[in-house]
Enzyme design. Sequence first.
Site, short mmCIF file in Angstrom:
data_model
loop_
_atom_site.label_atom_id
_atom_site.label_comp_id
_atom_site.label_asym_id
_atom_site.label_seq_id
_atom_site.Cartn_x
_atom_site.Cartn_y
_atom_site.Cartn_z
N GLN A 177 12.65 6.96 -9.30
CA GLN A 177 11.37 7.26 -8.68
C GLN A 177 11.45 8.30 -7.58
O GLN A 177 10.45 8.95 -7.26
CB GLN A 177 10.75 5.97 -8.11
CG GLN A 177 10.26 5.00 -9.16
CD GLN A 177 9.11 5.56 -9.98
OE1 GLN A 177 8.39 6.46 -9.55
NE2 GLN A 177 8.94 5.04 -11.18
N CYS A 320 -1.42 -10.07 -16.53
CA CYS A 320 -2.37 -9.88 -17.63
C CYS A 320 -2.29 -8.48 -18.23
O CYS A 320 -2.88 -8.22 -19.27
CB CYS A 320 -3.80 -10.14 -17.14
SG CYS A 320 -4.16 -11.87 -16.85
#
Length: 460
Positions: A177, A320
Amino acid sequence: MPYFDAASAAPLHPVARQALLAALDEGWADPARLYREGRRARLLLDAAREAAAEAVGCRPDELVFTSSGTTAVHAGIAGALSGRRRVGRHLAHSAVEHSSVLHSAAAHEAAGGSCTEVPVDRFGAVDPAAFGGALRADTALACLQSANHEVGTEQPVAEVAALCAEAGVPLLVDAAQSLGWGPVPAGWSLLTASAHKWGGPAGVGLLAVRKGTRFSPQGPAGERESGRAPGFENLPAIVAAAASLRAVRDGAEAEAVRLRALVDRIRGVVAERVPDVEVVGDPVRRLPHLVTFSCLYVDGETLLHELDRREFSVSSGSSCTSSTLTPSHVLKAMGVLSEGNVRVSLPPGTAGADVDRFLEVLPDVVADVRERLGAPVAAPPSPAPAASLVVDALGRRCPIPVIELAKVIGEVAVGATVTVLADDEAARLDIPAWCEMRGQEYVGEEPADRGSAYVVRRLS
C-alpha cells in the site's frame, strides 16, 4: 464515474500503458537467450530491475519479480522460514497483516510451526515494545506491513526493525500500500509489493531479499529470477510496472499533499454530517489517500450498492461485502464497528469536485439505508423502565442485532441489562463497538442454546 478504490487496484497509469505497448513490440523474446532479440529483452529486464530497486532502496541483484504481491509474500515468508529453520520455527506478525501473510502463517502452523499474533490499538497500530516482546530465541521471521490496507494506518516500521535487528530476527515488510508514496524506512530484511497498487499492470509483484539474509527458496527449483520466482517473466508487464513506479514516485510528494487535504475534508465532513459514525484509523500517521469510517445501523452491502447507483465506487471491510461473510480481521483486531464500513481510497488525480459531490450524497444514502432497516430514532425514556430485557435476534444478520439492541436500551432502568441473543459472528464485534460509541457498558458474552448471549448494561 468517480473511482474511490485505489487501495484495491489503482487505475493503470498512462506511463504504464505506454511502456506496456512498447515492450510488447520489443520485449517478447526470451531474456535468457544470447541472440539479438534475447539480448534486447534482457536489457529491458535489467533496466526495469534497476528502476524498481532504486524505488525500493535495494541493490538490483536483491530484487526479483513475481507473478503477484501475494506470491511475493508467500515466497518471502516460506524462503525466510526455511533458511532459518535451524534457529527455530516461530513466526511473529501483527494482527492486521494482509490475508496473504495470515494464510502463510496458518500454513506454517499446520506444518508444525508456531506463530505469535501481535495485537494492535484502536487505531490499528502495533506497539513496538509489544512487538519486540513477541520475539523469542526461536523466532525465525517477523512480519509487519508498512501501512494497513483497510484503514491506512502507518506502522512503526523503523522502531520494530531496530528491535528485530537487536534480536537477530529478519523483518519482512509488506509495502504493497505504501511503496507508491515513498520508500520504506530502513532496517527491513525482506520487502514485498504489488504493481497494481500504484497503477502498474496486475500480475507483477516484487520480492526484495537483502544480502546476508538467510533464504532458501521453496518448491521446485527454477532457473529464472535467482530461483525465487519460477516461470517465464512477463516482461512487458514488468517493464510497465517499473516505469509506472518511477513515474508515480516522481509526483508522489505533491500529490500526497493534495490528496491528504481531500481526505482531511472527508474525515471532518463525514463526522459532522452523518450521525452515529466513527472514523477509524490513525488521524495523523496514515496514508495520504485513504480514509475509512463505520456507520451504525447500516448494512455494508446495501450501502455500497446505493453509492454505486449514484456512481461512486468505494470498498468496505463489512462482512456482508466479503466473499466469506466473515467480519474483517483488521476491524476485529481494532475493536471497531465492522458493519456499515466504508473505505474511500483516492487515486492520484482525483478531483476535489468529485469528493464534494460524494460528501453531498453520502448523508442521504446512509439515512435511506437506515430507514429501510428500521434503525432507531431518538425516543423519550420509558415511563416504567424494566429491570432487564432479552432481545431475540437469532437467525438475523448484523446490523439487525445492534438495531434491536438500540431500540430497547431506553426501556430498561439505568444499571439494568439487555441481553441480545444472536448467532451472527459480526454481532460479537459490533455489540461491544456499539457500547463504546454510545457510552454503555458491555458486560460480556455468555453461552446460549443457539449462538451467544451478549449482555449490555445501560449507563445513561
